[in-house]
Scaffold this active site. Structure first.
Site, PDB file in Angstrom:
ATOM      1  N   HIS A 369       0.720  -1.169  -0.469  1.00  0.00           N
ATOM      2  CA  HIS A 369      -0.358   0.173  -0.132  1.00  0.00           C
ATOM      3  C   HIS A 369       1.152   1.255  -0.469  1.00  0.00           C
ATOM      4  O   HIS A 369       0.137   2.693   0.410  1.00  0.00           O
ATOM      5  CB  HIS A 369      -0.822  -0.408   1.241  1.00  0.00           C
ATOM      6  CG  HIS A 369      -1.736  -0.535   1.249  1.00  0.00           C
ATOM      7  ND1 HIS A 369      -3.588  -1.096   0.582  1.00  0.00           N
ATOM      8  CD2 HIS A 369      -1.865  -2.326   1.535  1.00  0.00           C
ATOM      9  CE1 HIS A 369      -4.180  -1.900   1.097  1.00  0.00           C
ATOM     10  NE2 HIS A 369      -3.298  -2.580   1.077  1.00  0.00           N
ATOM     11  N   LYS A 560      -8.523  13.312   4.847  1.00  0.00           N
ATOM     12  CA  LYS A 560      -8.128  12.590   4.659  1.00  0.00           C
ATOM     13  C   LYS A 560      -6.743  13.009   5.974  1.00  0.00           C
ATOM     14  O   LYS A 560      -7.023  14.244   6.325  1.00  0.00           O
ATOM     15  CB  LYS A 560      -6.933  12.690   2.810  1.00  0.00           C
ATOM     16  CG  LYS A 560      -6.314  13.956   3.015  1.00  0.00           C
ATOM     17  CD  LYS A 560      -5.457  13.894   1.942  1.00  0.00           C
ATOM     18  CE  LYS A 560      -6.625  13.641   0.191  1.00  0.00           C
ATOM     19  NZ  LYS A 560      -6.662  12.933  -0.361  1.00  0.00           N
ATOM     20  N   ARG A 561      -5.922  12.017   5.898  1.00  0.00           N
ATOM     21  CA  ARG A 561      -4.785  12.006   7.781  1.00  0.00           C
ATOM     22  C   ARG A 561      -4.175  13.386   6.482  1.00  0.00           C
ATOM     23  O   ARG A 561      -3.616  13.339   5.108  1.00  0.00           O
ATOM     24  CB  ARG A 561      -3.917  10.843   7.154  1.00  0.00           C
ATOM     25  CG  ARG A 561      -4.328   9.468   7.804  1.00  0.00           C
ATOM     26  CD  ARG A 561      -4.963   9.866   9.174  1.00  0.00           C
ATOM     27  NE  ARG A 561      -3.587  10.332   9.921  1.00  0.00           N
ATOM     28  CZ  ARG A 561      -3.952   9.185  11.019  1.00  0.00           C
ATOM     29  NH1 ARG A 561      -4.274   7.981  11.618  1.00  0.00           N
ATOM     30  NH2 ARG A 561      -2.789   9.887  11.413  1.00  0.00           N
ATOM     31  N   LYS A 566       0.481  14.257   1.520  1.00  0.00           N
ATOM     32  CA  LYS A 566      -0.391  15.228   0.397  1.00  0.00           C
ATOM     33  C   LYS A 566      -0.914  16.241   0.050  1.00  0.00           C
ATOM     34  O   LYS A 566      -1.698  16.528  -0.064  1.00  0.00           O
ATOM     35  CB  LYS A 566      -1.747  14.699   1.426  1.00  0.00           C
ATOM     36  CG  LYS A 566      -1.379  13.017   1.682  1.00  0.00           C
ATOM     37  CD  LYS A 566      -3.168  12.301   2.862  1.00  0.00           C
ATOM     38  CE  LYS A 566      -2.677  10.911   3.501  1.00  0.00           C
ATOM     39  NZ  LYS A 566      -3.176   9.736   1.945  1.00  0.00           N
ATOM     40  N   THR A 668      -8.796   7.188  -1.866  1.00  0.00           N
ATOM     41  CA  THR A 668     -10.099   5.951  -2.354  1.00  0.00           C
ATOM     42  C   THR A 668     -10.938   7.235  -1.811  1.00  0.00           C
ATOM     43  O   THR A 668     -12.338   7.002  -2.541  1.00  0.00           O
ATOM     44  CB  THR A 668     -10.250   4.873  -0.852  1.00  0.00           C
ATOM     45  OG1 THR A 668      -9.607   5.268  -0.007  1.00  0.00           O
ATOM     46  CG2 THR A 668      -9.933   3.516  -1.490  1.00  0.00           C
ATOM     47  N   LYS A 672     -14.900   7.811  -2.987  1.00  0.00           N
ATOM     48  CA  LYS A 672     -16.588   8.495  -2.189  1.00  0.00           C
ATOM     49  C   LYS A 672     -16.916   9.174  -3.119  1.00  0.00           C
ATOM     50  O   LYS A 672     -18.035   9.451  -3.253  1.00  0.00           O
ATOM     51  CB  LYS A 672     -15.950   8.359  -0.982  1.00  0.00           C
ATOM     52  CG  LYS A 672     -14.909   6.807  -0.491  1.00  0.00           C
ATOM     53  CD  LYS A 672     -15.093   6.839   0.936  1.00  0.00           C
ATOM     54  CE  LYS A 672     -14.050   5.593   0.764  1.00  0.00           C
ATOM     55  NZ  LYS A 672     -12.816   6.319   2.421  1.00  0.00           N
TER      56      LYS A 672
HETATM   57  C1  26Q Z   1       2.787   0.851  10.384  1.00  0.00           C
HETATM   58  C2  26Q Z   1       4.349   0.478  11.679  1.00  0.00           C
HETATM   59  C3  26Q Z   1       4.741   0.209  12.618  1.00  0.00           C
HETATM   60  C4  26Q Z   1       3.516   1.586  13.289  1.00  0.00           C
HETATM   61  C5  26Q Z   1       2.219   1.968  11.852  1.00  0.00           C
HETATM   62  C6  26Q Z   1       2.485   1.138  10.482  1.00  0.00           C
HETATM   63  C7  26Q Z   1       1.677   1.523   9.944  1.00  0.00           C
HETATM   64  C8  26Q Z   1       0.045   1.553  10.044  1.00  0.00           C
HETATM   65  C9  26Q Z   1      -0.910   2.058   8.788  1.00  0.00           C
HETATM   66  C10 26Q Z   1       1.743   1.855   8.623  1.00  0.00           C
HETATM   67  C11 26Q Z   1       1.032   2.647   7.593  1.00  0.00           C
HETATM   68  C12 26Q Z   1      -0.349   2.958   8.042  1.00  0.00           C
HETATM   69  C13 26Q Z   1      -1.651   3.016   6.516  1.00  0.00           C
HETATM   70  C14 26Q Z   1      -1.126   3.288   5.805  1.00  0.00           C
HETATM   71  C15 26Q Z   1      -2.255   3.060   4.794  1.00  0.00           C
HETATM   72  O1  26Q Z   1      -3.259   3.880   5.097  1.00  0.00           O
HETATM   73  N1  26Q Z   1      -2.040   3.775   3.298  1.00  0.00           N
HETATM   74  C16 26Q Z   1      -3.171   3.675   2.386  1.00  0.00           C
HETATM   75  O2  26Q Z   1      -3.235   2.402   2.042  1.00  0.00           O
HETATM   76  C17 26Q Z   1      -5.157   3.009   1.128  1.00  0.00           C
HETATM   77  C18 26Q Z   1      -6.197   2.134   0.194  1.00  0.00           C
HETATM   78  O3  26Q Z   1      -4.589   0.735  -0.247  1.00  0.00           O
HETATM   79  C19 26Q Z   1      -4.051   3.754   0.069  1.00  0.00           C
HETATM   80  O4  26Q Z   1      -5.274   4.093  -0.484  1.00  0.00           O
HETATM   81  C20 26Q Z   1      -3.743   4.701   0.547  1.00  0.00           C
HETATM   82  O5  26Q Z   1      -2.679   6.267  -0.471  1.00  0.00           O
HETATM   83  C21 26Q Z   1      -2.413   4.736   1.548  1.00  0.00           C
HETATM   84  O6  26Q Z   1      -1.874   5.633   2.131  1.00  0.00           O
END
Ligand code: 26Q
Length: 845
Positions: A369, A560-561, A566, A668, A672
């Site tokens: 991702h 979004k975050r 971004k 995503t 929406k």
């Molecule tokens: C990893 C290790 C330790 C702590 C936290 C994490 C961690 C947690 C969540 C790393 C990444 C995330 C989330 C990533 C994320 O939301 N990515 C998004 O995924 C979406 C679905 O595929 C995409 O549409 C987005 O582009 C992408 O940013």
């Protein structure tokens, strides 16, 4: 599977779907479940009672599903994800059961407002953003497509923090989503499992002369599953979301008894239970925190044991694991599962290494991702060895065998060897989770076409060279049930009147809406529905922030975050440019806009928090300036979550998708918004590219450098300062910031943002500014032409069908999982008989 309706009996209180029975069942739960007389019931009592009423109706389908899956030959999808951002369950279940109107009527008959009851639900925010929400959309689609599936994850006691804004700054509060109880889960203590952590391994020869390894752990925790029903849309399928909670083993109590150290034992118990206390609020970055690795291993170890139990229950040997389960890794967070399955098969089930490896690879598949190299998960070797000593050995063994293969295929290519290794040997040694995930999987996919290409060419190019056949691309999608049918009832009614309701289960049918874009009467109704949505958002904004916004202004939305890549700050630069235009020429023609921002920043991500402060500071100045006279309003809505999303997407005119090209894997939100008739402005990044292709170039506003242009510019030597010097408008904007105009005269506050950017602008704000502002001019022109904008809006919705998560899940089923639908027959009972009658008879023989 639709079945003929059966006559209702008085004893159908827990299953019948008519409004009258629902009303009776609801009152019954107020009394018997909440223990209240209706006149004394609190809002929460009413919510709990209705939730239980709906849950009863799911149980019949849930048990029917379990029966249908028993012993059937199709594979089961095990979707492993550290996050499931489900959002409120109640409304969604009403949609999928098809009883929204019946329930609204039942409540109205009691003088109750369904929307008010729905708003009571504390949403399970067990995810950060896109990745967690994708898992939730996928669970909805899997059930709707009648695919046998289990979602496995962590039951965090505290989900993503609640964001408040104090003095313009983010302040985090804990998310106590369980405080009123959770009617959507059933604790399954009988399926609890033990998980070992730490310690060391011992190598020995068993009595048959076999070389064996035993893991002597430092501690053991218990994983207790909590199951939630996931109902598909208008089918009988109810799949299970199984989330694990960590508990202490009884051994703690035993030691207390022996040692008399009661408080000491209790404090150890607390330590075990800390494991699933809180969701890490970072996305796209990772610090090597021991507890996070423990969380990952914990839920994966629980889930694999659970799968082995299910396999045995089906009378299948472990050697057929991959025939029964398709295990999907939602990013690398559960990738340690590859080493864990190897450990289970080799150490515990005594399988030869090669056979175990073959089973593992056939079972696992991995979705990536991210394109940010800094977001690829890596664990420091000493930490990994401390938490999972045996797994580290297994990873070394996998790696040794793998590198032997590489040496032969790429003779003499030492640097390739170093890049492919599961261990990063540069500096402090690290375990590379993405390499492990790729190596242990038979399929690897990106989440949008561009992302998958950049994955092959850049982030994972050495792995691609090794096994090109493993790679595929599956563009993300979102569920039209929650994101259109539930969140936008007005548009739903209109669309359904026009083309029937088949689109809810087959979103491509929205194409039938296209001719209506030319129907002025339809467009007007469309406009009216969307304006009503905007009016509701106006109220929400006023209640949450005290700011009054004009429903006839363009709602320009970025939710979004908060992240540098971004580029929320690029949107702010545009706002300042418009503000500056008004200040320099008070009579300038400016299309009125309401800029709405929402999103959480990771608590330790200082720059992202500063970006929030930047937004709120600009809002303060712009909203207070009488010269602006309501032509511009800027709002930061605190605590963006699924519930807010449901109210924001339907009310947006313009949606900002402005990441630097090559950085956003998919996105995503863009989907929406499009479904709900908003127009996206965006860079050629992630799924924006495919979205533009689908809705048509006239219905998407593209701007900015493309990914190849970004690389070329960097290669040429990017100098942000030249843009500042050559663009007077940009200069005016930056100078205002520098003077401290948005920081009460404090020129230092936002200096790290823009001083730095003139020298070092990692996300190319300066390079994309002119193109963005120019594009926004086109947006304004289009918005001023109401019939044109409405046409665009209808077409955007009509052509968004491809972005249903049903389509995405179909692709996973065909290309990766090789699973088929298993329709579910609803179990009924003889009138008057209790459900368990037949079973009890069977049991007694
Ligand atoms: C990893 C290790 C330790 C702590 C936290 C994490 C961690 C947690 C969540 C790393 C990444 C995330 C989330 C990533 C994320 O939301 N990515 C998004 O995924 C979406 C679905 O595929 C995409 O549409 C987005 O582009 C992408 O940013």
């Amino acid at each position: 599977m639709k079945e003929a309706p059966r006559p209702e009996h008085a004893d159908d209180t827990r299953t019948a779907l008519s409004s009258a029975t629902i009303r009776r069942a609801f009152l019954d739960h107020v009394f018997h479940t909440q223990g209240k007389l209706p006149g004394h019931a609190s809002q929460n009592d009413l919510y709990q009672a209705l939730a239980h009423t709906v849950r009863d109706r799911l149980v019949q389908r849930w048990i029917s599903t379990a029966e249908a899956y028993l012993g059937q030959p199709s594979r089961t999808v095990a979707y492993l994800s550290a996050e499931f951002l489900m959002g409120p369950h109640l409304g969604n279940n009403l949609v999928n059961l098809g009883i929204f109107d019946e329930v609204r009527a039942a409540m109205a008959a009691l003088g109750l407002d369904l929307d008010q009851i729905l708003a009571q639900e504390d949403e399970p925010g067990l995810g950060n953003g896109g990745l967690g929400r994708l898992a939730a959309c996928f669970m909805d689609s899997l059930a709707t497509l009648e695919i046998p599936a289990l979602g496995y994850g962590i039951r965090y006691e505290y989900g993503i923090f609640q964001q408040t804004i104090i003095d313009g700054m983010q302040v985090e509060k804990t998310d106590t989503w369980l405080r009123n109880g959770n009617p959507w889960e059933i604790q399954r203590s009988e399926w609890a499992v033990q998980v070992r952590l730490g310690g060391h391994s011992e190598h020995y020869t068993d009595d048959r002369g076999h070389y064996r390894v035993r893991w002597v752990p430092a501690k053991t925790v218990v994983g207790v599953p909590f199951d939630s029903p996931i109902l598909g849309y208008r089918v009988n399928t109810v799949n299970t979301l199984r989330l694990w909670r960590a508990e202490a083993t009884e051994a703690f109590d035993f030691h207390t008894f022996n040692r008399g150290d009661y408080l000491g034992a209790v404090s150890k118990k607390v330590t075990s239970e800390n494991l699933t206390k809180v969701l890490y609020p970072n996305d796209e970055t990772q610090q090597g925190k021991e507890l996070r690795l423990e969380q990952q291993y914990f839920f994966v170890a629980c889930s694999l044991q659970d799968m082995l139990r299910l396999l045995a229950a089906d009378g299948m040997p472990v050697t057929r694991f991959h025939e029964k389960f398709a295990v999907q890794l939602n990013d690398t967070h559960p990738a340690v599962g590859i080493a864990e399955l190897m450990r289970l098969l080799v150490d515990e089930h005594d399988l030869p290494w090669d056979e175990a490896w073959d089973i593992t690879r056939r079972a696992f598949a991995y979705t990536n991702h991210t394109l940010l190299p800094e977001a690829l998960e890596q664990w420091p070797l000493p930490l990994f060895g401390r938490v999972l000593p045996r797994h580290l050995e297994i990873i070394f063994e996998i790696n040794a065998r793998f590198l032997d293969e590489v040496r032969i295929r790429f003779f003499g290519d030492e640097s390739r060897l170093a890049r492919l290794s599961l261990i990063d040997e540069r500096g402090e040694r690290h375990v590379r989770m993405a390499n492990l995930a790729c190596l242990g999987s038979h399929a690897i996919n990106g989440v949008a076409e561009l992302h998958s290409r950049l994955m092959r060419e850049d982030v994972l190019k050495d792995i691609y060279a090794m096994w090109p056949e493993k790679f595929t691309s599956i563009t993300n999608g979102v569920t039209p049930r929650r994101w259109l049918a539930l969140s936008n009832p007005r548009l739903t009614r209109l669309v359904t009147q026009a083309i029937g309701d088949g689109w809810i289960a087959d979103l491509d049918r929205l194409h039938a809406l296209e001719p209506f874009a030319e129907d002025a009467g339809f467009r007007q109704e469309w406009q009216r529905a969307r304006r009503e949505n905007k009016l509701e958002l106006v109220t929400l904004i006023r209640d949450a922030t005290g700011v009054t916004v004009d429903p006839d202004s363009m709602f320009d939305v970025m939710v979004k975050r908060i992240h540098e890549y971004k580029r929320q700050h690029l949107a702010v630069l545009h706002i300042i440019a418009l503000y500056h235009r008004i200040k320099s020429d008070p009579h300038a023609e400016i299309v009125p806009r309401t800029f709405l921002f929402a999103g959480k920043a990771a608590p330790g991500y200082h720059y992202a928090k500063l970006m929030i402060r930047f937004i709120t500071s600009v809002a303060d100045v712009v909203n207070r300036d009488p010269q602006v006279r309501d032509r511009l309003k800027v709002v930061f809505l605190p605590n963006f979550n699924v519930s807010y999303g449901q109210r924001i997407y339907p009310a947006a005119d313009l949606a900002e998708q402005i990441s630097l090209a090559g950085k956003e894997a998919s996105g995503t939100g863009n989907m929406k918004f499009a479904m709900n008739g908003a127009i996206n402005i965006g860079t050629m990044d992630g799924a924006n590219i495919e979205l533009r292709e689908a809705v048509g170039a006239d219905n998407f506003f593209p701007f900015g450098l493309t990914a190849p242009e970004v690389y070329a510019l960097r290669a040429d030597g990017y100098d942000p300062a030249t843009y500042y010097h050559e663009n007077a408008q940009l200069r005016a904007v930056i100078d205002l910031i520098h003077q401290g105009f948005f920081s009460r005269g404090d020129p230092v506050l936002f200096r790290p943002q823009f001083d730095e950017h003139l020298r070092n602008d990692p996300y190319l704000l300066m390079a994309d500014f002119a193109s963005y502002v120019d594009c926004q001019q086109h947006v304004s022109a289009a918005f001023s032409d109401t019939p044109r904008w409405q046409r665009m809006s209808v077409l955007s919705c009509a052509r968004s069908g491809r972005f249903s998560s049903d389509r995405a899940i179909r692709e996973y089923c065909e290309r990766i999982w090789k699973v088929q639908a298993v329709p579910v027959r609803l179990l009924h009972r003889a009138s008057g008989a209790p459900w368990h009658m037949e079973e009890m008879k069977e049991r007694r023989g």
